[in-house]
Design a protein around this motif. Structure first.
Motif, PDB file in Angstrom:
ATOM      1  N   LYS A  16       0.841  -1.191   0.000  1.00 28.27           N
ATOM      2  CA  LYS A  16       0.000   0.000   0.000  1.00 28.27           C
ATOM      3  C   LYS A  16       0.880   1.246   0.000  1.00 28.27           C
ATOM      4  O   LYS A  16       2.069   1.148   0.287  1.00 28.27           O
ATOM      5  CB  LYS A  16      -0.918  -0.013   1.229  1.00 28.27           C
ATOM      6  N   PRO A  17       0.313   2.423  -0.327  1.00 24.12           N
ATOM      7  CA  PRO A  17       1.114   3.656  -0.355  1.00 24.12           C
ATOM      8  C   PRO A  17       1.830   3.889   0.981  1.00 24.12           C
ATOM      9  O   PRO A  17       1.190   4.089   2.015  1.00 24.12           O
ATOM     10  CB  PRO A  17       0.086   4.748  -0.643  1.00 24.12           C
ATOM     11  N   ILE A  18       3.148   3.893   0.951  1.00 24.28           N
ATOM     12  CA  ILE A  18       3.941   3.991   2.182  1.00 24.28           C
ATOM     13  C   ILE A  18       3.844   5.391   2.792  1.00 24.28           C
ATOM     14  O   ILE A  18       3.724   5.549   4.016  1.00 24.28           O
ATOM     15  CB  ILE A  18       5.412   3.622   1.889  1.00 24.28           C
ATOM     16  N   TYR A  24      -0.336   9.028   8.384  1.00 23.21           N
ATOM     17  CA  TYR A  24      -1.439   8.841   9.309  1.00 23.21           C
ATOM     18  C   TYR A  24      -0.995   8.161  10.595  1.00 23.21           C
ATOM     19  O   TYR A  24      -1.582   8.385  11.660  1.00 23.21           O
ATOM     20  CB  TYR A  24      -2.571   8.058   8.639  1.00 23.21           C
ATOM     21  N   ALA A  25       0.050   7.329  10.520  1.00 22.39           N
ATOM     22  CA  ALA A  25       0.560   6.692  11.739  1.00 22.39           C
ATOM     23  C   ALA A  25       1.162   7.731  12.683  1.00 22.39           C
ATOM     24  O   ALA A  25       0.915   7.707  13.898  1.00 22.39           O
ATOM     25  CB  ALA A  25       1.598   5.641  11.367  1.00 22.39           C
ATOM     26  N   LEU A  26       1.964   8.647  12.143  1.00 25.35           N
ATOM     27  CA  LEU A  26       2.536   9.707  12.973  1.00 25.35           C
ATOM     28  C   LEU A  26       1.435  10.624  13.502  1.00 25.35           C
ATOM     29  O   LEU A  26       1.456  11.040  14.667  1.00 25.35           O
ATOM     30  CB  LEU A  26       3.561  10.511  12.165  1.00 25.35           C
ATOM     31  N   LEU A  27       0.473  10.926  12.634  1.00 25.68           N
ATOM     32  CA  LEU A  27      -0.623  11.797  13.031  1.00 25.68           C
ATOM     33  C   LEU A  27      -1.425  11.184  14.171  1.00 25.68           C
ATOM     34  O   LEU A  27      -1.824  11.873  15.120  1.00 25.68           O
ATOM     35  CB  LEU A  27      -1.527  12.038  11.815  1.00 25.68           C
ATOM     36  N   GLU A  28      -1.655   9.874  14.090  1.00 29.43           N
ATOM     37  CA  GLU A  28      -2.378   9.172  15.161  1.00 29.43           C
ATOM     38  C   GLU A  28      -1.665   9.354  16.490  1.00 29.43           C
ATOM     39  O   GLU A  28      -2.274   9.702  17.508  1.00 29.43           O
ATOM     40  CB  GLU A  28      -2.469   7.686  14.828  1.00 29.43           C
ATOM     41  N   ARG A  29      -0.376   9.141  16.492  1.00 26.09           N
ATOM     42  CA  ARG A  29       0.384   9.214  17.737  1.00 26.09           C
ATOM     43  C   ARG A  29       0.439  10.631  18.299  1.00 26.09           C
ATOM     44  O   ARG A  29       0.431  10.825  19.514  1.00 26.09           O
ATOM     45  CB  ARG A  29       1.796   8.668  17.482  1.00 26.09           C
ATOM     46  N   ILE A  30       0.461  11.620  17.408  1.00 19.70           N
ATOM     47  CA  ILE A  30       0.486  13.008  17.869  1.00 19.70           C
ATOM     48  C   ILE A  30      -0.855  13.402  18.469  1.00 19.70           C
ATOM     49  O   ILE A  30      -0.935  13.937  19.572  1.00 19.70           O
ATOM     50  CB  ILE A  30       0.856  13.957  16.700  1.00 19.70           C
ATOM     51  N   VAL A  31      -1.941  13.127  17.744  1.00 15.48           N
ATOM     52  CA  VAL A  31      -3.268  13.536  18.194  1.00 15.48           C
ATOM     53  C   VAL A  31      -3.689  12.781  19.450  1.00 15.48           C
ATOM     54  O   VAL A  31      -4.319  13.343  20.348  1.00 15.48           O
ATOM     55  CB  VAL A  31      -4.306  13.337  17.059  1.00 15.48           C
ATOM     56  N   CYS A  52      12.521   0.265   7.567  1.00 15.52           N
ATOM     57  CA  CYS A  52      12.964  -0.288   6.280  1.00 15.52           C
ATOM     58  C   CYS A  52      12.236   0.379   5.110  1.00 15.52           C
ATOM     59  O   CYS A  52      11.711  -0.301   4.201  1.00 15.52           O
ATOM     60  CB  CYS A  52      12.763  -1.811   6.227  1.00 15.52           C
ATOM     61  N   ILE A  53      12.173   1.682   5.157  1.00 15.52           N
ATOM     62  CA  ILE A  53      11.565   2.441   4.070  1.00 15.52           C
ATOM     63  C   ILE A  53      12.522   3.548   3.645  1.00 15.52           C
ATOM     64  O   ILE A  53      13.508   3.839   4.325  1.00 15.52           O
ATOM     65  CB  ILE A  53      10.206   3.059   4.488  1.00 15.52           C
ATOM     66  N   SER A  54      12.224   4.167   2.500  1.00 17.14           N
ATOM     67  CA  SER A  54      13.088   5.208   1.960  1.00 17.14           C
ATOM     68  C   SER A  54      13.149   6.416   2.898  1.00 17.14           C
ATOM     69  O   SER A  54      12.117   6.866   3.419  1.00 17.14           O
ATOM     70  CB  SER A  54      12.577   5.640   0.582  1.00 17.14           C
TER      71      SER A  54
END
Length: 488
Positions: A16-18, A24-31, A52-54
């Motif tokens: 899926k689009p990395i 959204y993962a970072l946004l979840e943790r911030i909010v 393990c991503i760019s």
């Protein structure tokens, strides 16, 4: 500084689009507060190596969150979670599952991305405004011609068949009246077969989104812009690109520079929401030329045109040029009453049957009885008469209200737009608009802050105020209350 183990449950699916997953993962943790305000983010290199991503993908996501106000850079120190999150933090439909939801409902299967985003939004108040004086979008319901409406209701209740469903495109006599009205008063090019009746503006948008968009398609929107439209496009997994405003309407020059494969442009040319700008006629033709060259669909939201001081805004994009891929959207919530839940779209004749079939599968026919009553209401001249009376009444109220604002609040606010009595926009010079709006509601007055409608960039602090549903004494008391709020 937070450590890499803080990301040990962040799973990236390479199928899926990395970039979207990380965003959204970072946004979840911030909010949700898992990444505390003021804490330092691990370096982009460490995050990329751990996941393990760019690294370039990580940097792009961090830059995007910086632009949106969730992250900030400190020279020679690194990237930090901002000390004060943006006021619109819970207004964006984030595609993540709230931690609170997972803990309390772990016996249930997961929701869709859209469902999870709505779970986060649900912790806020209802998105629908209370029926208070000055609440945007509400007409003067006390002035509604109930007698004429009720007589038509009694006349039609026995005529409408209840033993079968009506047509998904809507009650034909109403579509004929709407087509006649739009051609005469809004200069549209349309026939009754191009008109589709919907149950409110959101159903119109939902229908258009389903028919026009595939996941990943690019949608252009004004910034600031209409939040509910953005939520719907986001739910379709569209790629939303923002276009800045110039003089309170969409910057046509900025739009022309966007060399991308655009599928849809969403725009309100006659009264930009929320700032109220009107696109001049010359620039409308420039915009139409861009639309033709870009070969993209356009949703023209003309939600406010019946009650505008600037009657030069009579021209619609759809009516200026034939054979254009423009879908015109209008309705009766602001002109009559929101409870009717009757809106409409006008689509190109070549795709009218496609939209009707889609509506049949998505929501089916809209209720017939109110359509029949409204058809007679327009045909017998009550609608035009009501509009004429309300224009005179609303404009008198608007002049009175704006004069008081200019006289009493000159040091605290600027009037950004007074073109519509239902959407007067004032800029607050030294105050937080969300906070002021909340305080006004405690006094029994409605308003809408404009800062949450900005998705990036510098945000103006201001309020949208509707004086159409107010009395003279209420307008004077409103000014007195807001002056007291400013002092305190």
């Amino acid at each position: 500084m937070m450590s890499i183990p803080d990301f040990n449950d962040l799973l990236i699916d390479k199928r899926k689009p990395i970039k979207e997953q990380l965003y959204y993962a970072l946004l979840e943790r911030i909010v949700n507060g898992r990444l505390e305000t003021g804490s330092k983010l691990p370096s982009s290199r460490k995050i990329s190596e751990y996941l393990c991503i760019s690294r370039s993908t990580v940097i792009r996501v961090i830059d995007l969150l910086k632009k949106e106000g969730f992250l900030t850079s400190k020279p020679c120190s690194g990237v930090f979670i901002t000390d004060k999150l943006p006021t619109y933090a819970f207004d964006i439909p984030y595609k993540f599952r709230a931690e609170k939801f997972k803990k309390n409902t772990n016996y249930l299967p997961s929701l869709s991305n859209y469902g999870e985003s709505q779970n986060v939004l649900a912790i806020n108040n209802s998105p629908w405004p209370e029926t208070l004086p000055f609440s945007p979008g509400l007409p003067d319901l006390k002035a509604f011609p109930n007698r004429a409406w009720n007589e038509l209701y009694r006349k039609n209740i026995g005529k409408i068949s209840i033993d079968h469903f009506s047509c998904s495109s809507g009650y034909l006599p109403l579509r004929e009246q709407i087509s006649k009205y739009l051609c005469s008063y809004r200069d549209l090019n349309c026939t009754p077969n191009q008109v589709i009746i919907t149950s409110g503006a959101l159903e119109s948008l939902n229908l258009c989104s389903r028919v026009l968009l595939d996941p990943g398609d690019t949608v252009l929107m004004e910034n600031p812009g209409y939040k509910r439209a953005r939520h719907l496009f986001d739910a379709m997994n569209a790629n939303i690109e923002l276009v800045a405003l110039k003089k309170k309407y969409i910057d046509i020059e900025d739009l022309s520079k966007k060399n991308m494969n655009v599928k849809l442009l969403y725009i309100s040319p006659n009264h930009q929401y929320p700032l109220g700008g009107v696109i001049p006629i010359k620039e409308r033709y420039t915009l139409l030329n861009w639309i033709t060259k870009s070969n993209c669909w356009v949703i023209e939201n003309d939600y406010q045109s019946e009650f505008l001081f600037n009657r030069k805004s009579r021209d619609t994009l759809q009516g200026l040029k034939e054979n254009t891929p423009i879908i015109y959207a209008g309705g009766f919530s602001r002109t009559l009453m929101p409870a009717l839940r009757l809106s409409y779209i006008v689509v190109p004749k070549e795709v009218a049957s496609t939209f009707v079939n889609a509506k049949a599968h998505i929501s089916g026919p809209s209720p017939s009885i109110y359509q029949a009553v409204l058809s007679g209401f327009i045909k017998e001249g009550h609608y035009i008469k009501h509009l004429r009376e309300m224009r005179n009444s609303y404009f008198e109220k608007c002049n009175h209200f704006c004069n008081i604002i200019s006289r009493e609040l000159i040091t605290s606010v600027n009037i950004i737009s007074s073109n519509s009595p239902m959407d007067i926009v004032i800029q607050l010079k030294h105050h937080d608009d969300v906070e002021i709006s909340e305080k006004l509601s405690k006094y029994g007055f409605g308003s809408t802050p404009i800062s949450p409608y900005y998705y990036s960039g510098n945000k103006k602090s201001g309020l949208i105020i509707n004086c159409a549903n107010s009395t003279k004494s209420e307008r004077e008391r409103f000014i007195s209350c807001i002056k007291n709020i400013f002092k305190n």
